[in-house]
Design an enzyme around this catalytic site. Sequence first.
Site, mmCIF file in Angstrom:
data_model
loop_
_atom_site.group_PDB
_atom_site.id
_atom_site.type_symbol
_atom_site.label_atom_id
_atom_site.label_comp_id
_atom_site.label_asym_id
_atom_site.label_seq_id
_atom_site.Cartn_x
_atom_site.Cartn_y
_atom_site.Cartn_z
ATOM 1 C CG ASP A 14 -1.832 1.200 1.288
ATOM 2 O OD1 ASP A 14 -2.505 1.820 0.347
ATOM 3 O OD2 ASP A 14 -2.171 1.778 2.457
ATOM 4 C CD GLU A 74 -4.925 0.702 -2.790
ATOM 5 O OE1 GLU A 74 -5.862 -0.045 -2.271
ATOM 6 O OE2 GLU A 74 -4.605 1.694 -2.148
ATOM 7 C CG ASP A 147 -0.767 3.189 6.046
ATOM 8 O OD1 ASP A 147 -1.351 3.723 5.141
ATOM 9 O OD2 ASP A 147 -0.620 3.592 7.331
#
EC number: 3.1.21.10
Length: 179
Positions: A14, A74, A147
């Site tokens: 992430d 991502e 996260d």
Amino acid sequence: MLGSQTKQVILGIDPGTATMGWGVVRQEGSRLRYVQHGAITTPSGWGMPRRLDRLFAGVTELIRGYRPSAVAVEELFFNTNVTTAITVGQARGVALLAAYRAGVEVFEYTPLQVKQAITSYGRADKRQVQEMVRALLGLRSIPRPDDAADGLAIAICHAFSHRMSAATGVGKPRAMQDN
């Protein structure tokens, strides 16, 4: 058994410049096993080049240590805050570069795809995704920081996407192309 031949270690990332969350899972056939999670952090007082260098070194270290067969990152979500989008894009770039230099195949997933894979609902909120990550990996508590839970969710998304395409022969998770 669904995807019984599949064995892989997946690093989910992430991206972020202050905090880059990560999670590692091991897929063994239809089973998904938790390996580790964490975050690479950079002090806000550091200049951007130094922060990006720290992130690159951190991702490189994770790849060397866990030896993933796939890195799932991502995709950049368009944000109305352009400054945030640019800095996240820079962090994402160093993660992609670290994986590329290590020779690891990189896959990208949108936030919508991750939510859909984890909760079966593309508009799930953060808490729903975190709770499903906890449940899917058999963890006692929701991974922290947020996260890192997102990094695990991205890794799980790839495992599910990869397993389904292997089992059905339909579709393939979109790997980044080296053109």
